[in-house]
Design an enzyme around this catalytic site. Structure first.
Site, PDB file in Angstrom:
ATOM      1  N   GLY A  70       7.816 -10.055   0.015  1.00 28.24           N
ATOM      2  CA  GLY A  70       8.775  -8.969   0.226  1.00 28.24           C
ATOM      3  C   GLY A  70      10.077  -9.439   0.856  1.00 28.24           C
ATOM      4  CB  SER A  71      10.853 -11.716   3.679  1.00 28.47           C
ATOM      5  OG  SER A  71       9.980 -11.093   4.580  1.00 28.47           O
ATOM      6  CG  ASN A 151       7.609  -1.494   7.916  1.00 30.50           C
ATOM      7  OD1 ASN A 151       8.674  -0.932   7.670  1.00 30.50           O
ATOM      8  ND2 ASN A 151       7.501  -2.397   8.854  1.00 30.50           N
ATOM      9  CD  GLN A 179       3.816  -1.036   4.448  1.00 31.61           C
ATOM     10  OE1 GLN A 179       2.767  -0.405   4.322  1.00 31.61           O
ATOM     11  NE2 GLN A 179       3.860  -2.191   5.084  1.00 31.61           N
ATOM     12  CB  SER A 199       4.941  -8.220  -0.450  1.00 31.60           C
ATOM     13  OG  SER A 199       4.249  -9.290   0.137  1.00 31.60           O
ATOM     14  CG  HIS A 201       0.796 -10.012   2.415  1.00 28.81           C
ATOM     15  ND1 HIS A 201       0.649  -9.536   3.695  1.00 28.81           N
ATOM     16  CD2 HIS A 201       2.128 -10.222   2.249  1.00 28.81           C
ATOM     17  CE1 HIS A 201       1.844  -9.479   4.279  1.00 28.81           C
ATOM     18  NE2 HIS A 201       2.747  -9.885   3.417  1.00 28.81           N
ATOM     19  CB  THR A 237       5.978 -25.976  -9.247  1.00 26.13           C
ATOM     20  OG1 THR A 237       6.741 -27.144  -9.568  1.00 26.13           O
ATOM     21  CG2 THR A 237       4.771 -25.880 -10.155  1.00 26.13           C
ATOM     22  CB  CYS A 324       8.272  -8.355  11.883  1.00 29.65           C
ATOM     23  SG  CYS A 324       7.542  -8.097  10.278  1.00 29.65           S
TER      24      CYS A 324
HETATM   25  C1  LIG Z   1       5.538  -6.537   4.874  1.00 32.44           C
HETATM   26  C2  LIG Z   1       6.854  -5.981   4.535  1.00 32.44           C
HETATM   27  C3  LIG Z   1       7.909  -6.803   4.118  1.00 32.44           C
HETATM   28  C4  LIG Z   1       7.804  -8.299   4.116  1.00 32.44           C
HETATM   29  O1  LIG Z   1       6.955  -8.756   3.107  1.00 32.44           O
HETATM   30  P1  LIG Z   1       6.431 -10.268   3.160  1.00 32.44           P
HETATM   31  O2  LIG Z   1       5.704 -10.447   1.886  1.00 32.44           O
HETATM   32  O3  LIG Z   1       5.531 -10.354   4.352  1.00 32.44           O
HETATM   33  O4  LIG Z   1       7.630 -11.145   3.272  1.00 32.44           O
HETATM   34  C5  LIG Z   1       9.102  -6.209   3.757  1.00 32.44           C
HETATM   35  N1  LIG Z   1       9.247  -4.882   3.788  1.00 32.44           N
HETATM   36  C6  LIG Z   1       8.264  -4.057   4.160  1.00 32.44           C
HETATM   37  C7  LIG Z   1       8.483  -2.579   4.136  1.00 32.44           C
HETATM   38  C8  LIG Z   1       7.023  -4.571   4.555  1.00 32.44           C
HETATM   39  O5  LIG Z   1       6.067  -3.746   4.943  1.00 32.44           O
END
Ligand SMILES: *Cc1c(COP(=O)(O)O)cnc(C)c1O
Length: 391
Positions: A70-71, A151, A179, A199, A201, A237, A324
């Site tokens: 996500g970042s 989030n 989210q 993202s 995870h 890669t 974070c």
């Molecule tokens: C977790 C999160 C991110 C960051 O995602 P990563 O995959 O951990 O870099 C960005 N935005 C929101 C709203 C999130 O909950």
């Protein structure tokens, strides 16, 4: 009893995702850029994965770019729009006060590079007003970036309406949907978005992988120079096992979306029912526009950190807000943005539930939180002050 109630921070990897990944860590290890059979086999799986992700969000395969999460997606989307805007002399960006730091910190960096940023109010409900977006757009605006779901408090934003306004005004619109993807319906055309980051995870996929949707015609700005992967827009890669795991996880999440949402919100509602009676507590964020599994509460007179530690001793993993910002003593910018007073924002608790949780676990939380809150208040000078002022 062990209870993992911090699914907004990260989620357990689904067994389906793990199983899908295994062959890519054992037998199918070719580099998709290699011309030999092993490479071409990997390449086929890579492009199939891109097609699958595209199908799941209503996009075209060439509009999907794999990222590290996500970042990265947020950074790349925002910098792309800034870059396009700057070339036309448009250097104004609109966002909201309670975005993820991946967005807010990118915007601060751009401010130092000469961009101006308007952060819209989210009011006490934790929801951006689309007319505020409309009123904030000027001749100089090159981007609107508003998250799909927050989030920390779980509120869902009127993305389709905001997108429509941006289309009408000819301004690029990005949404951080980290989210939302896998939790509520996400369809890029219905949402009127130009760019969307996700993202894996956060929906039971592996960590370190995500995707960025970029509507065709928008020239994505490359942030990592190197090889020609991702059509020259993101070198390195490809992380094949993670990409395959992400696809499996998202398919599973989308297939069971309604059923999971029902199950998860029933557990969340039970938590609300069991916890909202706690004296001098509050629920943060409007529950009528909300993710199924996130509940954010504040308890006056206590420190969120102490509450978390004592919950952890009872086997409950929760958080006080975003993962974070933990470790810093500043109260959550999200809670401050919805007008929670600083001293109350310190006593926050975020419980985020997934389909892997059970009602039995909710009962454990419902029993533990009030006991710990009472204990912490019994030794809190702040609580004593609050209650003595009342008399
Ligand atoms: C977790 C999160 C991110 C960051 O995602 P990563 O995959 O951990 O870099 C960005 N935005 C929101 C709203 C999130 O909950």
């Amino acid at each position: 009893m062990k209870v993992y109630a911090d699914n907004a921070a990260t989620t357990k990897l689904s067994v389906n995702a793990l199983n899908a990944m295994m062959p890519f860590m054992k037998e199918i290890y070719g580099n998709p850029s290699s011309l030999h059979t092993a490479g071409q086999q990997a390449k086929e799986y890579l492009e199939q994965a891109r097609e699958d992700i595209a199908d799941l969000i209503g996009a075209k395969p060439r509009e999907i770019y794999f990222t590290s999460g996500g970042s990265e997606g947020d950074n790349q989307a925002i910098r792309t729009a800034a870059y396009i805007g700057a070339k036309k002399g448009k250097k104004h960006i609109i966002s909201s006060k309670f975005e993820h730091h991946a967005v807010l910190h990118t915007l601060s960096a751009l401010e130092k590079e000469g961009f101006s940023v308007t952060l819209l109010d989210v009011y006490s409900v934790g929801i951006v007003k689309s007319e505020d977006v409309e009123n904030a757009i000027t001749e100089d605006t090159c981007l609107v970036t508003i998250m799909t779901a927050n989030n920390e408090i779980g509120t869902v934003q009127p993305i389709a309406e905001i997108g429509e306004i941006c289309r009408k005004k000819g301004v690029l619109f990005h949404t951080d949907a980290v989210q939302a993807v896998g939790h509520i319906p996400v369809h890029v055309n219905d949402m009127n978005v130009d760019m969307l980051s996700a993202s894996a995870h956060k929906f039971h996929g592996p960590k370190g992988i995500g995707f960025l949707y970029v509507k065709s015609g928008i020239p994505l700005k490359n942030m990592i120079e190197g090889g020609a992967q991702e059509r020259g827009k993101r070198a390195g890669t490809e992380n094949m096992p993670a990409i395959i795991g992400m696809v499996a996880a998202l398919k599973e999440a989308v297939e069971h979306l309604d059923e999971n949402a029902k199950k998860i919100s029933a557990m969340r509602d039970r938590l609300i029912d069991g916890l909202q009676g706690i004296e001098r507590s509050r629920i943060n964020g409007d529950l009528s526009h909300h993710l199924p599994g996130t509940l954010n509460m504040c308890f006056e007179g206590i420190e969120g950190e102490s509450l978390l530690l004592l919950l952890d001793m009872r086997g409950i993993c929760a958080s006080s807000g975003s993962a974070c910002t933990s470790g810093s003593l500043d109260p959550s910018h999200v809670l401050l943005s919805i007008g929670v007073p600083v001293e109350i924002a310190h006593g926050s608790l975020r419980l985020s539930i997934s389909e892997y949780n059970t009602m039995e676990e909710m009962e454990h939380i419902i029993k533990s939180v009030p006991e710990i809150v009472s204990y912490l208040r019994s030794i809190s000078p702040v609580w004593e002050k609050i209650t003595s002022e009342e008399k």
